[in-house]
Scaffold this motif. Structure first.
Motif, PDB file in Angstrom:
ATOM      1  N   GLY A   7       0.828  -1.194   0.000  1.00 58.61           N
ATOM      2  CA  GLY A   7       0.000   0.000   0.000  1.00 58.61           C
ATOM      3  C   GLY A   7       0.869   1.252   0.000  1.00 58.61           C
ATOM      4  N   GLU A   8       0.337   2.296  -0.575  1.00 61.79           N
ATOM      5  CA  GLU A   8       1.040   3.583  -0.636  1.00 61.79           C
ATOM      6  C   GLU A   8       1.310   4.132   0.770  1.00 61.79           C
ATOM      7  N   LEU A  18       4.102   1.247   5.961  1.00 63.88           N
ATOM      8  CA  LEU A  18       5.370   1.613   6.591  1.00 63.88           C
ATOM      9  C   LEU A  18       6.559   0.960   5.893  1.00 63.88           C
ATOM     10  N   LEU A  19       6.329  -0.169   5.244  1.00 62.46           N
ATOM     11  CA  LEU A  19       7.404  -0.883   4.565  1.00 62.46           C
ATOM     12  C   LEU A  19       7.458  -0.586   3.064  1.00 62.46           C
ATOM     13  N   LEU A  20       6.855   0.507   2.642  1.00 63.06           N
ATOM     14  CA  LEU A  20       6.851   0.854   1.212  1.00 63.06           C
ATOM     15  C   LEU A  20       8.265   0.986   0.669  1.00 63.06           C
ATOM     16  N   ALA A  21       9.115   1.717   1.360  1.00 65.58           N
ATOM     17  CA  ALA A  21      10.493   1.904   0.876  1.00 65.58           C
ATOM     18  C   ALA A  21      11.225   0.570   0.801  1.00 65.58           C
ATOM     19  N   ASP A  22      11.036  -0.297   1.795  1.00 69.11           N
ATOM     20  CA  ASP A  22      11.663  -1.623   1.761  1.00 69.11           C
ATOM     21  C   ASP A  22      11.141  -2.443   0.593  1.00 69.11           C
ATOM     22  N   SER A  23       9.856  -2.324   0.320  1.00 71.17           N
ATOM     23  CA  SER A  23       9.259  -3.065  -0.797  1.00 71.17           C
ATOM     24  C   SER A  23       9.831  -2.617  -2.126  1.00 71.17           C
ATOM     25  N   THR A  24       9.965  -1.322  -2.311  1.00 69.70           N
ATOM     26  CA  THR A  24      10.525  -0.824  -3.575  1.00 69.70           C
ATOM     27  C   THR A  24      11.998  -1.186  -3.692  1.00 69.70           C
ATOM     28  N   ARG A  25      12.726  -1.127  -2.577  1.00 74.28           N
ATOM     29  CA  ARG A  25      14.145  -1.529  -2.613  1.00 74.28           C
ATOM     30  C   ARG A  25      14.283  -3.010  -2.931  1.00 74.28           C
ATOM     31  N   LEU A  26      13.387  -3.844  -2.397  1.00 73.37           N
ATOM     32  CA  LEU A  26      13.422  -5.271  -2.702  1.00 73.37           C
ATOM     33  C   LEU A  26      13.156  -5.510  -4.180  1.00 73.37           C
ATOM     34  N   ALA A  27      12.186  -4.826  -4.739  1.00 77.45           N
ATOM     35  CA  ALA A  27      11.888  -4.972  -6.167  1.00 77.45           C
ATOM     36  C   ALA A  27      13.080  -4.542  -7.024  1.00 77.45           C
ATOM     37  N   LEU A  51      15.800 -11.300 -11.396  1.00 79.41           N
ATOM     38  CA  LEU A  51      14.674 -12.094 -10.925  1.00 79.41           C
ATOM     39  C   LEU A  51      13.393 -11.495 -11.485  1.00 79.41           C
ATOM     40  N   ASP A  52      12.509 -12.340 -11.948  1.00 80.07           N
ATOM     41  CA  ASP A  52      11.209 -11.882 -12.437  1.00 80.07           C
ATOM     42  C   ASP A  52      10.416 -11.396 -11.228  1.00 80.07           C
ATOM     43  N   CYS A  53      10.245 -10.086 -11.126  1.00 81.64           N
ATOM     44  CA  CYS A  53       9.597  -9.489  -9.964  1.00 81.64           C
ATOM     45  C   CYS A  53       8.616  -8.416 -10.414  1.00 81.64           C
ATOM     46  N   ARG A  54       7.442  -8.447  -9.825  1.00 77.31           N
ATOM     47  CA  ARG A  54       6.421  -7.451 -10.131  1.00 77.31           C
ATOM     48  C   ARG A  54       6.042  -6.721  -8.850  1.00 77.31           C
ATOM     49  N   LEU A  55       6.118  -5.395  -8.891  1.00 78.25           N
ATOM     50  CA  LEU A  55       5.766  -4.559  -7.752  1.00 78.25           C
ATOM     51  C   LEU A  55       4.458  -3.843  -8.042  1.00 78.25           C
ATOM     52  N   GLU A  56       3.496  -3.994  -7.143  1.00 81.65           N
ATOM     53  CA  GLU A  56       2.210  -3.293  -7.257  1.00 81.65           C
ATOM     54  C   GLU A  56       2.050  -2.400  -6.037  1.00 81.65           C
ATOM     55  N   ILE A  57       1.883  -1.110  -6.271  1.00 79.04           N
ATOM     56  CA  ILE A  57       1.669  -0.161  -5.187  1.00 79.04           C
ATOM     57  C   ILE A  57       0.221   0.311  -5.268  1.00 79.04           C
ATOM     58  N   TYR A  58      -0.528   0.071  -4.200  1.00 75.53           N
ATOM     59  CA  TYR A  58      -1.947   0.411  -4.176  1.00 75.53           C
ATOM     60  C   TYR A  58      -2.141   1.761  -3.490  1.00 75.53           C
ATOM     61  N   ARG A  59      -2.656   2.703  -4.237  1.00 75.37           N
ATOM     62  CA  ARG A  59      -2.840   4.071  -3.759  1.00 75.37           C
ATOM     63  C   ARG A  59      -3.775   4.126  -2.550  1.00 75.37           C
ATOM     64  N   GLY A  60      -3.337   4.858  -1.542  1.00 72.60           N
ATOM     65  CA  GLY A  60      -4.160   5.091  -0.364  1.00 72.60           C
ATOM     66  C   GLY A  60      -4.341   3.886   0.546  1.00 72.60           C
ATOM     67  N   ARG A  61      -3.572   2.837   0.346  1.00 72.60           N
ATOM     68  CA  ARG A  61      -3.733   1.622   1.151  1.00 72.60           C
ATOM     69  C   ARG A  61      -2.589   1.477   2.155  1.00 72.60           C
ATOM     70  N   TRP A  62      -2.789   0.602   3.144  1.00 75.37           N
ATOM     71  CA  TRP A  62      -1.912   0.443   4.297  1.00 75.37           C
ATOM     72  C   TRP A  62      -1.447  -0.998   4.404  1.00 75.37           C
ATOM     73  N   THR A 108     -10.332  -2.644  -3.760  1.00 76.13           N
ATOM     74  CA  THR A 108      -8.917  -2.818  -4.118  1.00 76.13           C
ATOM     75  C   THR A 108      -8.325  -4.053  -3.453  1.00 76.13           C
ATOM     76  N   SER A 109      -8.840  -4.418  -2.289  1.00 72.89           N
ATOM     77  CA  SER A 109      -8.376  -5.642  -1.634  1.00 72.89           C
ATOM     78  C   SER A 109      -8.770  -6.868  -2.438  1.00 72.89           C
ATOM     79  N   VAL A 110      -9.983  -6.869  -2.931  1.00 74.02           N
ATOM     80  CA  VAL A 110     -10.438  -7.972  -3.780  1.00 74.02           C
ATOM     81  C   VAL A 110      -9.592  -8.052  -5.045  1.00 74.02           C
TER      82      VAL A 110
END
Length: 95
Positions: free
Chosen positions: A30-31, A34-43, A51-62, A74-76
Motif C-alpha cells: 500500500g502507498e 510503513l514498509l513501502l520503501a523496503d518493498s521498492t528496494r526489494l523490487a 529475478l522476475d519481480c512485479r511490484l504493485e503499489i496500491y494508492r491510499g492503502r496500508w 482494491t483488496s479484492v
C-alpha cells in the motif's frame, strides 16, 4: 524453512543476498505502508539479480490491506491478482 539465515551468518537480509534462482516474485504494497520503501528496494534488488519481480503499489492503502476484502474493492483486486500470479507461476490449471 523458506526464509532461513544461512549457517554461520550473523545477518540475513533479502536486500543483501543474491536472489538469482528464486521463483518469480509479486510484491503488493500500500502507498501508506510503513514498509513501502523496503518493498521498492526489494523490487529494485530483485531486478538487479535478474529475478522476475512485479511490484504493485496500491494508492491510499496500508499494511495488509488485502485482509479488508470484505470492505475494499482494491483488496479484492489485489487478492485476485495474487491468485492469478500464483496460478501462472505454478502452472496450476484453472478449473
Amino acid at each position: 524453512n523458506w526464509y532461513r539465515c544461512p549457517a554461520g551468518a550473523l545477518e540475513h537480509s533479502p536486500l543483501k543476498i543474491d536472489l538469482t534462482g528464486l521463483p518469480p516474485m509479486l510484491i503488493q504494497v500500500g502507498e501508506l505502508e510503513l514498509l513501502l520503501a523496503d518493498s521498492t528496494r526489494l523490487a529494485e534488488h530483485a531486478a538487479r539479480c535478474q529475478l522476475d519481480c512485479r511490484l504493485e503499489i496500491y494508492r491510499g492503502r496500508w499494511h495488509v490491506f488485502q485482509l479488508q476484502s470484505r470492505f475494499l474493492r482494491t483488496s479484492v483486486t489485489a487478492l485476485k491478482t495474487l491468485a492469478s500470479f500464483a496460478r501462472s507461476v505454478t502452472q496450476v490449471p484453472i478449473s
